[in-house]
Design a protein around this motif. Structure first.
Motif, PDB file in Angstrom:
ATOM      1  N   ASN A  56       0.859  -1.179   0.000  1.00  0.00           N
ATOM      2  CA  ASN A  56       0.000   0.000   0.000  1.00  0.00           C
ATOM      3  C   ASN A  56       0.897   1.231   0.000  1.00  0.00           C
ATOM      4  O   ASN A  56       1.467   1.600   1.023  1.00  0.00           O
ATOM      5  CB  ASN A  56      -0.901  -0.013   1.236  1.00  0.00           C
ATOM      6  CG  ASN A  56      -1.712   1.267   1.327  1.00  0.00           C
ATOM      7  OD1 ASN A  56      -1.755   2.054   0.389  1.00  0.00           O
ATOM      8  ND2 ASN A  56      -2.352   1.468   2.474  1.00  0.00           N
TER       9      ASN A  56
ATOM     10  N   SER B  76       0.300   4.241  -0.093  1.00  0.00           N
ATOM     11  CA  SER B  76      -0.158   5.417   0.654  1.00  0.00           C
ATOM     12  C   SER B  76       0.191   5.306   2.132  1.00  0.00           C
ATOM     13  O   SER B  76       0.005   6.255   2.896  1.00  0.00           O
ATOM     14  CB  SER B  76      -1.670   5.576   0.513  1.00  0.00           C
ATOM     15  OG  SER B  76      -2.006   5.703  -0.838  1.00  0.00           O
ATOM     16  N   ASP B  77       0.661   4.125   2.530  1.00  0.00           N
ATOM     17  CA  ASP B  77       0.952   3.889   3.938  1.00  0.00           C
ATOM     18  C   ASP B  77       2.183   4.687   4.367  1.00  0.00           C
ATOM     19  O   ASP B  77       3.284   4.457   3.864  1.00  0.00           O
ATOM     20  CB  ASP B  77       1.203   2.383   4.131  1.00  0.00           C
ATOM     21  CG  ASP B  77       1.548   2.045   5.575  1.00  0.00           C
ATOM     22  OD1 ASP B  77       1.549   2.965   6.411  1.00  0.00           O
ATOM     23  OD2 ASP B  77       1.815   0.857   5.842  1.00  0.00           O
ATOM     24  N   PRO B  78       2.022   5.638   5.300  1.00  0.00           N
ATOM     25  CA  PRO B  78       3.173   6.435   5.704  1.00  0.00           C
ATOM     26  C   PRO B  78       4.239   5.612   6.443  1.00  0.00           C
ATOM     27  O   PRO B  78       5.384   6.036   6.551  1.00  0.00           O
ATOM     28  CB  PRO B  78       2.572   7.510   6.605  1.00  0.00           C
ATOM     29  CG  PRO B  78       1.263   6.968   7.054  1.00  0.00           C
ATOM     30  CD  PRO B  78       0.788   6.049   5.967  1.00  0.00           C
ATOM     31  N   PHE B  79       3.856   4.431   6.975  1.00  0.00           N
ATOM     32  CA  PHE B  79       4.835   3.603   7.682  1.00  0.00           C
ATOM     33  C   PHE B  79       5.257   2.412   6.830  1.00  0.00           C
ATOM     34  O   PHE B  79       5.628   1.350   7.329  1.00  0.00           O
ATOM     35  CB  PHE B  79       4.261   3.138   9.024  1.00  0.00           C
ATOM     36  CG  PHE B  79       3.787   4.281   9.860  1.00  0.00           C
ATOM     37  CD1 PHE B  79       4.708   5.154  10.441  1.00  0.00           C
ATOM     38  CD2 PHE B  79       2.433   4.540  10.041  1.00  0.00           C
ATOM     39  CE1 PHE B  79       4.282   6.240  11.185  1.00  0.00           C
ATOM     40  CE2 PHE B  79       2.003   5.617  10.787  1.00  0.00           C
ATOM     41  CZ  PHE B  79       2.919   6.475  11.365  1.00  0.00           C
ATOM     42  N   LEU B  80       5.165   2.656   5.526  1.00  0.00           N
ATOM     43  CA  LEU B  80       5.481   1.612   4.561  1.00  0.00           C
ATOM     44  C   LEU B  80       6.873   1.018   4.802  1.00  0.00           C
ATOM     45  O   LEU B  80       7.855   1.739   4.942  1.00  0.00           O
ATOM     46  CB  LEU B  80       5.443   2.235   3.161  1.00  0.00           C
ATOM     47  CG  LEU B  80       5.798   1.329   1.996  1.00  0.00           C
ATOM     48  CD1 LEU B  80       4.653   0.374   1.728  1.00  0.00           C
ATOM     49  CD2 LEU B  80       6.057   2.173   0.758  1.00  0.00           C
TER      50      LEU B  80
ATOM     51  N   TYR C  14       9.476   2.213  -2.700  1.00  0.00           N
ATOM     52  CA  TYR C  14       8.817   1.172  -1.905  1.00  0.00           C
ATOM     53  C   TYR C  14       9.429  -0.199  -2.120  1.00  0.00           C
ATOM     54  O   TYR C  14       8.929  -1.190  -1.617  1.00  0.00           O
ATOM     55  CB  TYR C  14       7.304   1.157  -2.138  1.00  0.00           C
ATOM     56  CG  TYR C  14       6.864   1.015  -3.592  1.00  0.00           C
ATOM     57  CD1 TYR C  14       6.395   2.122  -4.290  1.00  0.00           C
ATOM     58  CD2 TYR C  14       6.913  -0.220  -4.233  1.00  0.00           C
ATOM     59  CE1 TYR C  14       5.988   1.997  -5.602  1.00  0.00           C
ATOM     60  CE2 TYR C  14       6.507  -0.346  -5.557  1.00  0.00           C
ATOM     61  CZ  TYR C  14       6.046   0.781  -6.233  1.00  0.00           C
ATOM     62  OH  TYR C  14       5.643   0.662  -7.537  1.00  0.00           O
TER      63      TYR C  14
ATOM     64  N   THR D 282       1.288  -3.242  -6.297  1.00  0.00           N
ATOM     65  CA  THR D 282       0.544  -2.086  -5.786  1.00  0.00           C
ATOM     66  C   THR D 282      -0.858  -1.953  -6.389  1.00  0.00           C
ATOM     67  O   THR D 282      -1.643  -1.129  -5.933  1.00  0.00           O
ATOM     68  CB  THR D 282       1.290  -0.775  -6.089  1.00  0.00           C
ATOM     69  OG1 THR D 282       1.228  -0.530  -7.496  1.00  0.00           O
ATOM     70  CG2 THR D 282       2.749  -0.838  -5.656  1.00  0.00           C
TER      71      THR D 282
ATOM     72  N   SER E 297       2.827   7.671  -5.523  1.00  0.00           N
ATOM     73  CA  SER E 297       3.864   7.211  -4.592  1.00  0.00           C
ATOM     74  C   SER E 297       4.956   8.247  -4.370  1.00  0.00           C
ATOM     75  O   SER E 297       5.603   8.259  -3.340  1.00  0.00           O
ATOM     76  CB  SER E 297       4.490   5.915  -5.107  1.00  0.00           C
ATOM     77  OG  SER E 297       5.195   6.144  -6.313  1.00  0.00           O
TER      78      SER E 297
ATOM     79  N   THR F 216       5.326  10.664   1.454  1.00  0.00           N
ATOM     80  CA  THR F 216       5.335  10.989   2.886  1.00  0.00           C
ATOM     81  C   THR F 216       6.553  11.840   3.248  1.00  0.00           C
ATOM     82  O   THR F 216       6.832  12.065   4.411  1.00  0.00           O
ATOM     83  CB  THR F 216       5.328   9.704   3.737  1.00  0.00           C
ATOM     84  OG1 THR F 216       6.394   8.852   3.276  1.00  0.00           O
ATOM     85  CG2 THR F 216       4.008   8.977   3.607  1.00  0.00           C
TER      86      THR F 216
END
Lengths: 198, 431
Positions: free
Chosen positions: B22, B24-28, B67, B158, B385, B405
């Motif tokens: 994901n 969009s996940d800031p804690f990717l 990512y 993704t 991204s 992010t």
């Protein structure tokens, strides 16, 4: 009685003698022509003097004319220089704005009044007003802001009686900074409306 | 260049089910991928250079995403270039043990002027082939072939084809002038597209990547130009006043821009040929920088109607306008995220110019750049991204890229002069 007659005659003679003397004297006057030569001589001298005087006057006049022409030329030069200086000042004296502002400051208004006088005195001239910004903002917004600055200046001039048809505006945003130093003084210099004679 | 499909298991793409990552996940957490050397399938010497080139392009492209983490080659136990690149030949335990969750193998066949690339993506834990493709083309097509496969990888990980077929338009100085350039998503091969010998600004891509709209001073005034990139045709919008800040309507041959010919700066809707369709804003003063929502139903724009420049959202259906930004006295340059939920923008606080992001509901304000020069012109990658931006952190203005992010901020390209105003295109395989 005889004695009285003689006396009268003597008197008559005396009178006639007198008359003669008078006529003689008259004759002397009449016979003056020989001294007329002397008179001719002095007339020539006078003419020469007069000519001399005339020449002198002419020279003086010429000198005066020359001086006048010079003075006029100098005046013209001065006038030209004054006009050129006024024109230079018109184009080089920018008006400045606060950060993110298109409002005219009192100083800007004073300068715009001066510019209005100049535009009025030069009826053939058309003027382009350029709006500029410092680079402490974003490029696109600054083009919009620059236009508002140019329009503020234009509106003020129109309100002072300058015909709108003689004024155009263009915004350069932050694309044409005057000073690249990147400090307060430089930024203040760059936030300006600049006037260009077209 | 042609594409063939192969592989015993060919997974059907289902976005919601198959999204490994994901973005969009800031804690990717980055997915660790192994990319060992490619195998020469058509004899040992032929294509050795191409194999090396293809492997390098692939590893760099995956690393660029932000990512994916490409594991160091030195740590690999197995050598598919020797032992084989198919599912049957790979010993997946050798890959899970070095920490790889995914494995890419490649094979190169060179015959004459034709190069064939056989590329596979494996899940090392399930020991499944996720994607397998064969590409063929000339030796100069290597980059495109590899990037196509990267799009496939992205799609599987993704749910989105990603950035690999997108391009960036940007401005670079040429002496006193500013011209528009275009480069690949990773900054590769910048090429000049305008030669106006003037100031050109604000490039905007049409959705199909065929058109650029931009502002140029080439005829003295800031006018709008609409240019087809492949054919020598286009239009211009040259009203009195400013003709600036174009943005294309998604999926349409129409755009919005700020014009001031009616005496005030307002945002208008225009056809792709430059004809005014209608006026979109009605407010005295500055209205500038329209930016369409991905669905084309709203615009974000900058207005000074409340005294300072702030970002507003106008719903084009209901005609309602609301203010989005309230923090700070200078918020401009909105850039709408591809998912439509967030807006990246520029905020000026205490003289420092930085990139911020805010939710469309006004919540979740975050600062993405700090204490590193002036940072302007945010633009989202088509998959959401990454964000490119302009920064002066190295002195002269240059294009940088970061994750959405704010992570991994790096310079995109190095070229002479100053670069600004980067604008990401949609992905388009036909570019």
């Amino acid at each position: 009685m005889k004695k009285r007659l003689l006396m009268n005659l003597t008197a008559a003679l005396m009178v006639s003698g007198l008359v003669f003397t008078v006529s003689c004297a008259k004759k002397t006057v009449v016979s003056e022509p020989p001294t007329g030569v002397t008179v001719d001589q002095s007339a020539e001298d006078a003419a020469a003097a007069r000519a001399q005087e005339l020449a002198k006057q002419r020279a003086m006049e010429e000198a005066q004319l020359k001086a006048d022409a010079l003075k006029e030329a100098q005046l013209k030069d001065a006038e030209f220089a004054r006009k050129a200086a006024a024109e230079r000042r018109f184009q080089s004296q920018d008006i400045h704005f606060g950060y993110d502002s298109s409002e005219l400051t009192p100083m800007s208004k004073t300068l715009l009044k001066e510019k209005a006088l100049w535009i009025e005195a030069n009826p053939m001239v058309k003027v382009s007003i350029e709006g500029h910004c410092d680079d402490r903002g974003t490029t696109e917004y600054n083009i919009a802001l620059g236009e508002r600055r140019a329009l503020s200046a234009k509106k003020f001039l129109v309100n002072l009686g300058i015909s709108e048809s003689r004024l155009t505006t263009i915004s350069f945003g932050e694309e044409r900074p005057l000073d690249l130093a990147g400090n307060d003084a430089a930024w203040a210099k760059n936030r300006r409306a600049h006037f260009v004679i077209k | 260049m042609t594409v063939l499909l192969f592989g015993g298991v060919f997974p059907r793409y289902v976005a919601a089910q198959h999204a490994y990552i994901n973005i969009s996940d800031p804690f990717l957490r980055k997915s660790p991928v192994a990319v060992p050397d490619f195998k020469l399938l058509g004899g040992q010497d032929a294509g050795a250079g191409l194999a090396l080139e293809a492997r390098t392009i692939l590893a760099n492209a995956l690393e660029f995403t932000g990512y994916i983490k490409v594991l160091e080659k030195a740590s690999y136990i197995e050598e598919p270039a020797v032992t084989g690149i198919t599912r049957a030949e790979v010993n997946f335990k050798n890959w899970t043990v070095v920490g790889a969750e995914l494995l890419v193998t490649g094979g190169v066949v060179k015959s004459g002027d034709t190069v064939q690339l056989k590329l596979r993506l494996f899940d090392t834990f399930t020991e499944r082939l996720l994607v397998g493709k064969v590409y063929s083309g000339g030796p100069t097509d290597i980059r495109r072939m590899v990037h196509r496969f990267c799009s496939e990888i992205s799609l599987h990980l993704t749910g989105n084809r990603g950035i690999f077929s997108s391009r960036l338009a940007f401005i670079s100085t040429q002496g006193k002038n500013k011209e528009i350039f275009v480069c690949d998503f990773d900054g590769y091969q910048p090429r000049q597209v305008t030669r106006h010998n003037s100031i050109s600004l604000s490039p905007s891509w049409s959705s199909d990547g065929q058109w650029l709209a931009y502002t140029s001073y080439v005829k003295g005034n800031p006018d709008l130009y609409i240019k087809n990139l492949k054919q020598n045709r286009g239009a211009s919008v040259r009203f009195k006043g400013v003709n600036i800040t174009p943005d294309w309507v998604p999926g349409q041959f129409a755009l919005a821009a700020t014009l001031s010919y009616e005496g005030d700066q307002e945002i208008y809707l225009l056809t792709g040929k430059g004809k005014v369709i209608k006026r979109l804003t009605r407010s005295w003063g500055i209205d500038v920088s329209p930016e369409f929502s991905p669905d084309g139903k709203k615009i974000a724009f900058v207005s000074k109607r409340a005294g300072t420049p702030q970002i507003y959202i106008k719903d084009l259906e209901t005609e309602t306008v609301r203010r989005l930004t309230f923090q700070g006295r200078y918020n401009t340059s909105p850039a709408w995220s591809p998912d439509g939920d967030r807006i990246a923008y520029v905020g000026v606080v205490k003289g420092e110019i930085n990139i911020y992001m805010i939710g469309l509901d006004g919540n979740g304000l975050v600062q993405l750049t700090r204490t590193a020069g002036d940072n302007e012109d945010p633009s989202w990658s088509p998959d959401g991204s990454l964000i490119t931006f302009t920064s002066t952190r190295e002195g002269s203005s240059r294009i940088f890229v970061m994750t959405a992010t704010g992570g991994e901020q790096r310079r995109l390209l190095l070229m002479e002069g100053a670069q600004t105003d980067s604008e990401w295109s949609q992905g388009n395989e036909n570019n």
